[in-house]
Design an enzyme around this catalytic site. Structure first.
Site, PDB file in Angstrom:
ATOM      1  CE  LYS A 116      -4.381  -1.246   2.091  1.00  9.06           C
ATOM      2  NZ  LYS A 116      -4.984  -1.808   1.403  1.00  9.06           N
ATOM      3  CE  LYS A 204      -5.772  -8.170  -2.636  1.00 10.00           C
ATOM      4  NZ  LYS A 204      -6.310  -8.097  -1.079  1.00 10.00           N
ATOM      5  CE  LYS A 207     -12.258  -3.669  -0.147  1.00  9.05           C
ATOM      6  NZ  LYS A 207     -13.137  -4.177   0.785  1.00  9.05           N
TER       7      LYS A 207
END
Ligand code: TYM
Length: 337
Positions: A116, A204, A207
């Site tokens: 992130k 993966k 969203k």
């Protein structure tokens, strides 16, 4: 009485990955174990939501996330407790105390933090501290079982390390969650679940992926979802085999089919193995997912905000009682009380 606990952030509409990887397995476990007398805690980690952008209105997203659980078939009884993290202040309080018992090295090693913050000139401290708050979420309720998708397993290990270190230093205050191996066994799967991106099946399904075709959202028009599956990346082999290493795209479709229908993966694989018509498998999976979405979206319309708010108010009363009692134990152990 054992406690099973899990949470899903409410940053946006959820993906089919969240649904099949975490929500549906949790609902099945909750329905089974709550009837056997276990506590089942399902909460929305809303403080975890604000580490990154929230799509739409956070309060609405939170209510919708609870509705997802109900639409997924969660049966609520006196052992099922539903709450919002920010309505139980003990989570933040315990997080601080755990921060003081976590090393920079441990927190820096978390893959999710690295991903992130990668490529960003600066990222917020919340992203770094995220797994410690998650440890507080788990330890406050003495939860042994924490059903999660694969990407979150590293955080269970961190929680175990923090709890063990704390117990060694201050006495047996925390129940240490079971190892990741036992968590997987408890979930009744062979390996932690990881639904892949439909365009790039090495990754993966997430969203935050920009490509619309890569992910199926729970509010997608069923026809739109069908098209996404029909155009999913497969591979250049000639027949169907299940192997995430060499054939991630096809394996992902087999996995989705198994989880969405509830048929064991081994049976789904046996049925399709050796068949060379990828199109037939895609049609089958597209049909399964489309039926799942139609039914799920219909159930969503039947759940009112009032019902959700009632469950939350009961759950938050319970959660505050349990969490405050554990927090006091911790405060006494470290000498704050
Ligand atoms: P979150 O909101 O990122 O993800 C929610 C759950 O969905 C799973 N998941 C997937 N599973 C399989 N395949 C995928 N493609 C996929 N994408 C997401 C995640 O593994 C997760 O189980 N840190 C947590 C929220 C949290 C929490 C907790 C959970 C905070 N505190 C305490 C349990 C206990 C998270 O961010 O999940």
């Amino acid at each position: 009485m054992k406690t099973i606990l899990t949470g899903i952030r409410a940053n946006s509409v959820l993906t089919l990955g969240n649904y099949l990887g975490a929500m549906l397995p949790m609902v099945k476990l909750a329905n089974k174990y709550s009837k056997e007398g276990c506590n089942v805690n399902i909460f929305v980690p809303d403080l975890h939501s604000i580490i990154s952008e929230v799509d739409g209105d956070l309060r609405e997203n939170i209510l919708r996330t609870i509705k997802y659980y109900l639409a997924a078939g969660l049966e609520v009884n006196e052992n099922v407790h539903i709450y919002r993290q920010s309505y139980v202040p003990a989570h933040s309080e315990l997080c601080w105390i755990l921060n003081c018992n976590t090393t920079m090295g441990e927190a820096s090693r978390m893959t999710q933090y690295k991903e992130k913050s990668e490529g960003k000139a600066s990222s917020n401290v919340g992203i770094f501290d995220y797994p410690v708050l998650m440890a507080a979420d788990i330890l406050l309720y003495s939860a042994e079982y924490v059903p999660l998708g694969e990407d979150q397993f590293q955080h269970i290990e961190l929680t175990r390390n923090i709890a063990e270190r704390f117990n060694n230093k201050y006495g047996e205050v925390f129940v240490v969650p079971v190892s990741t191996k036992e968590q997987v066994e408890f979930m009744g799967v062979e390996k932690p679940i990881r639904i892949r991106d439909l365009v790039n099946p090495e990754k993966k399904m997430s969203k935050s992926t920009a490509s619309e075709n890569a992910k199926i959202m729970l509010d997608d028009e069923p026809l739109k979802a069908t098209k996404k599956i029909m155009s999913a990346t497969t591979d250049s082999f000639e027949d169907i085999e299940f192997d995430f290493e060499t054939r991630p795209g096809i394996s992902n479709l087999l996995y989705i089919e198994a989880l969405a229908t509830g048929v064991p993966l081994s049976e789904v694989v046996q049925k399709w193995q050796g068949i060379s018509r990828y199109g037939d498998l895609k049609k089958q999976v597209a049909n399964t997912v489309s039926e799942l979405l139609v039914e799920f979206q219909r159930r969503m319309t039947e759940i009112s905000d009032d019902e959700v708010l009632r469950l939350l108010s009961e759950g938050e009363k319970y959660a505050n009682e349990v969490a405050n009692a554990k927090l006091l134990e911790v405060q006494k152990a470290v000498g704050l009380r």
